[in-house]
Design a protein around this motif. Structure first.
Motif, PDB file in Angstrom:
ATOM      1  N   GLN A   1       0.836  -1.184   0.000  1.00  0.00           N
ATOM      2  CA  GLN A   1       0.000   0.000   0.000  1.00  0.00           C
ATOM      3  C   GLN A   1       0.880   1.246   0.000  1.00  0.00           C
ATOM      4  O   GLN A   1       1.871   1.324   0.704  1.00  0.00           O
ATOM      5  N   ALA A   2       0.495   2.226  -0.796  1.00  0.00           N
ATOM      6  CA  ALA A   2       1.269   3.457  -0.916  1.00  0.00           C
ATOM      7  C   ALA A   2       1.167   4.282   0.361  1.00  0.00           C
ATOM      8  O   ALA A   2       0.130   4.305   1.022  1.00  0.00           O
ATOM      9  N   PRO A   3       2.254   4.967   0.728  1.00  0.00           N
ATOM     10  CA  PRO A   3       2.199   5.841   1.900  1.00  0.00           C
ATOM     11  C   PRO A   3       1.249   7.013   1.649  1.00  0.00           C
ATOM     12  O   PRO A   3       1.055   7.423   0.510  1.00  0.00           O
ATOM     13  N   VAL A   4       0.672   7.521   2.718  1.00  0.00           N
ATOM     14  CA  VAL A   4      -0.272   8.634   2.628  1.00  0.00           C
ATOM     15  C   VAL A   4       0.357   9.851   3.279  1.00  0.00           C
ATOM     16  O   VAL A   4       0.784   9.792   4.432  1.00  0.00           O
ATOM     17  N   SER A   5       0.423  10.965   2.541  1.00  0.00           N
ATOM     18  CA  SER A   5       0.863  12.202   3.164  1.00  0.00           C
ATOM     19  C   SER A   5      -0.378  12.948   3.637  1.00  0.00           C
ATOM     20  O   SER A   5      -1.442  12.853   3.039  1.00  0.00           O
ATOM     21  N   LYS A   6      -0.247  13.667   4.735  1.00  0.00           N
ATOM     22  CA  LYS A   6      -1.390  14.323   5.372  1.00  0.00           C
ATOM     23  C   LYS A   6      -1.168  15.822   5.378  1.00  0.00           C
ATOM     24  O   LYS A   6      -0.085  16.282   5.726  1.00  0.00           O
ATOM     25  N   GLN A   7      -2.190  16.578   4.977  1.00  0.00           N
ATOM     26  CA  GLN A   7      -2.124  18.033   4.986  1.00  0.00           C
ATOM     27  C   GLN A   7      -3.308  18.567   5.771  1.00  0.00           C
ATOM     28  O   GLN A   7      -4.449  18.240   5.464  1.00  0.00           O
ATOM     29  N   VAL A   8      -3.029  19.385   6.781  1.00  0.00           N
ATOM     30  CA  VAL A   8      -4.080  19.958   7.620  1.00  0.00           C
ATOM     31  C   VAL A   8      -4.041  21.470   7.495  1.00  0.00           C
ATOM     32  O   VAL A   8      -2.972  22.072   7.549  1.00  0.00           O
ATOM     33  N   GLY A   9      -5.213  22.079   7.341  1.00  0.00           N
ATOM     34  CA  GLY A   9      -5.310  23.528   7.326  1.00  0.00           C
ATOM     35  C   GLY A   9      -5.148  24.122   5.936  1.00  0.00           C
ATOM     36  O   GLY A   9      -4.897  23.431   4.963  1.00  0.00           O
ATOM     37  N   LEU A  10      -5.326  25.446   5.867  1.00  0.00           N
ATOM     38  CA  LEU A  10      -5.231  26.165   4.605  1.00  0.00           C
ATOM     39  C   LEU A  10      -3.787  26.570   4.363  1.00  0.00           C
ATOM     40  O   LEU A  10      -3.145  27.150   5.217  1.00  0.00           O
ATOM     41  N   LYS A  11      -3.296  26.247   3.172  1.00  0.00           N
ATOM     42  CA  LYS A  11      -1.943  26.613   2.808  1.00  0.00           C
ATOM     43  C   LYS A  11      -1.991  27.330   1.469  1.00  0.00           C
ATOM     44  O   LYS A  11      -2.575  26.832   0.517  1.00  0.00           O
ATOM     45  N   ARG A  12      -1.399  28.496   1.408  1.00  0.00           N
ATOM     46  CA  ARG A  12      -1.370  29.272   0.178  1.00  0.00           C
ATOM     47  C   ARG A  12      -0.590  28.515  -0.900  1.00  0.00           C
ATOM     48  O   ARG A  12       0.456  27.947  -0.633  1.00  0.00           O
ATOM     49  N   GLY A  13      -1.137  28.477  -2.103  1.00  0.00           N
ATOM     50  CA  GLY A  13      -0.457  27.819  -3.207  1.00  0.00           C
ATOM     51  C   GLY A  13      -0.643  26.313  -3.264  1.00  0.00           C
ATOM     52  O   GLY A  13      -0.009  25.645  -4.061  1.00  0.00           O
ATOM     53  N   ARG A  14      -1.496  25.766  -2.405  1.00  0.00           N
ATOM     54  CA  ARG A  14      -1.768  24.327  -2.391  1.00  0.00           C
ATOM     55  C   ARG A  14      -3.263  24.092  -2.354  1.00  0.00           C
ATOM     56  O   ARG A  14      -4.027  24.978  -2.000  1.00  0.00           O
ATOM     57  N   VAL A  15      -3.670  22.877  -2.672  1.00  0.00           N
ATOM     58  CA  VAL A  15      -5.070  22.498  -2.525  1.00  0.00           C
ATOM     59  C   VAL A  15      -5.325  22.267  -1.040  1.00  0.00           C
ATOM     60  O   VAL A  15      -4.558  21.563  -0.380  1.00  0.00           O
ATOM     61  N   SER A  16      -6.380  22.881  -0.506  1.00  0.00           N
ATOM     62  CA  SER A  16      -6.713  22.753   0.913  1.00  0.00           C
ATOM     63  C   SER A  16      -8.185  22.426   1.067  1.00  0.00           C
ATOM     64  O   SER A  16      -9.023  22.896   0.290  1.00  0.00           O
ATOM     65  N   LEU A  17      -8.518  21.648   2.076  1.00  0.00           N
ATOM     66  CA  LEU A  17      -9.909  21.307   2.362  1.00  0.00           C
ATOM     67  C   LEU A  17     -10.545  22.418   3.177  1.00  0.00           C
ATOM     68  O   LEU A  17     -10.013  22.829   4.207  1.00  0.00           O
ATOM     69  N   VAL A  18     -11.705  22.893   2.704  1.00  0.00           N
ATOM     70  CA  VAL A  18     -12.419  23.976   3.377  1.00  0.00           C
ATOM     71  C   VAL A  18     -13.633  23.450   4.138  1.00  0.00           C
ATOM     72  O   VAL A  18     -13.941  23.898   5.231  1.00  0.00           O
ATOM     73  N   GLY A  19     -14.335  22.465   3.572  1.00  0.00           N
ATOM     74  CA  GLY A  19     -15.525  21.938   4.230  1.00  0.00           C
ATOM     75  C   GLY A  19     -16.007  20.655   3.589  1.00  0.00           C
ATOM     76  O   GLY A  19     -15.639  20.331   2.460  1.00  0.00           O
ATOM     77  N   VAL A  20     -16.839  19.918   4.334  1.00  0.00           N
ATOM     78  CA  VAL A  20     -17.451  18.671   3.866  1.00  0.00           C
ATOM     79  C   VAL A  20     -18.941  18.775   4.150  1.00  0.00           C
ATOM     80  O   VAL A  20     -19.341  19.279   5.204  1.00  0.00           O
ATOM     81  N   PHE A  21     -19.763  18.302   3.218  1.00  0.00           N
ATOM     82  CA  PHE A  21     -21.217  18.376   3.404  1.00  0.00           C
ATOM     83  C   PHE A  21     -21.890  17.197   2.724  1.00  0.00           C
ATOM     84  O   PHE A  21     -21.263  16.463   1.968  1.00  0.00           O
ATOM     85  N   GLY A  22     -23.169  17.010   3.002  1.00  0.00           N
ATOM     86  CA  GLY A  22     -23.951  15.936   2.404  1.00  0.00           C
ATOM     87  C   GLY A  22     -24.055  14.729   3.320  1.00  0.00           C
ATOM     88  O   GLY A  22     -23.404  14.647   4.355  1.00  0.00           O
ATOM     89  N   SER A  23     -24.897  13.784   2.907  1.00  0.00           N
ATOM     90  CA  SER A  23     -25.084  12.567   3.688  1.00  0.00           C
ATOM     91  C   SER A  23     -23.887  11.644   3.505  1.00  0.00           C
ATOM     92  O   SER A  23     -23.071  11.841   2.603  1.00  0.00           O
ATOM     93  N   LYS A  24     -23.803  10.612   4.328  1.00  0.00           N
ATOM     94  CA  LYS A  24     -22.689   9.672   4.256  1.00  0.00           C
ATOM     95  C   LYS A  24     -22.570   9.060   2.858  1.00  0.00           C
ATOM     96  O   LYS A  24     -21.482   8.880   2.328  1.00  0.00           O
ATOM     97  N   ALA A  25     -23.707   8.759   2.234  1.00  0.00           N
ATOM     98  CA  ALA A  25     -23.717   8.134   0.908  1.00  0.00           C
ATOM     99  C   ALA A  25     -23.430   9.131  -0.223  1.00  0.00           C
ATOM    100  O   ALA A  25     -22.974   8.743  -1.286  1.00  0.00           O
ATOM    101  N   GLU A  26     -23.695  10.400   0.017  1.00  0.00           N
ATOM    102  CA  GLU A  26     -23.543  11.424  -1.030  1.00  0.00           C
ATOM    103  C   GLU A  26     -22.625  12.554  -0.574  1.00  0.00           C
ATOM    104  O   GLU A  26     -22.894  13.722  -0.851  1.00  0.00           O
ATOM    105  N   ARG A  27     -21.562  12.234   0.115  1.00  0.00           N
ATOM    106  CA  ARG A  27     -20.682  13.252   0.680  1.00  0.00           C
ATOM    107  C   ARG A  27     -19.933  14.016  -0.414  1.00  0.00           C
ATOM    108  O   ARG A  27     -19.468  13.439  -1.384  1.00  0.00           O
TER     109      ARG A  27
END
Length: 75
Positions: A1-27
């Motif tokens: 299995q490939a290693p997973v790198s983890k990114q937390v928070g907003l970082k300028r110049g990178r893709v960052s997660l802002v929010g998650v919404f929807g039901s478990k099946a349609e997230r």
């Protein structure tokens, strides 16, 4: 299995997660692109050259060339 790198928070110049919404099946998630624009994504979508592999309760898993990246919402 490939290693997973983890990114937390907003970082300028990178893709960052802002929010998650929807039901478990349609997230969905909102990510901030490197140029500052916001984009709604779901599994299978492409983000900055990576594919959205999964959207979790507080995370998005991206896959690119066999490498996994986990974007996590800041606490």
């Amino acid at each position: 299995q490939a290693p997973v790198s983890k990114q937390v928070g907003l970082k300028r110049g990178r893709v960052s997660l802002v929010g998650v919404f929807g039901s478990k099946a349609e997230r969905r998630a909102v990510v901030r692109m490197p140029n500052g624009r916001m984009k709604r994504v779901k599994p299978g979508d492409r983000v900055n050259g990576s594919q959205v592999a999964a959207v979790g309760r507080n995370s998005v898993q991206l896959s690119r060339n066999g490498r996994q990246t986990l974007l996590v919402l800041p606490n």
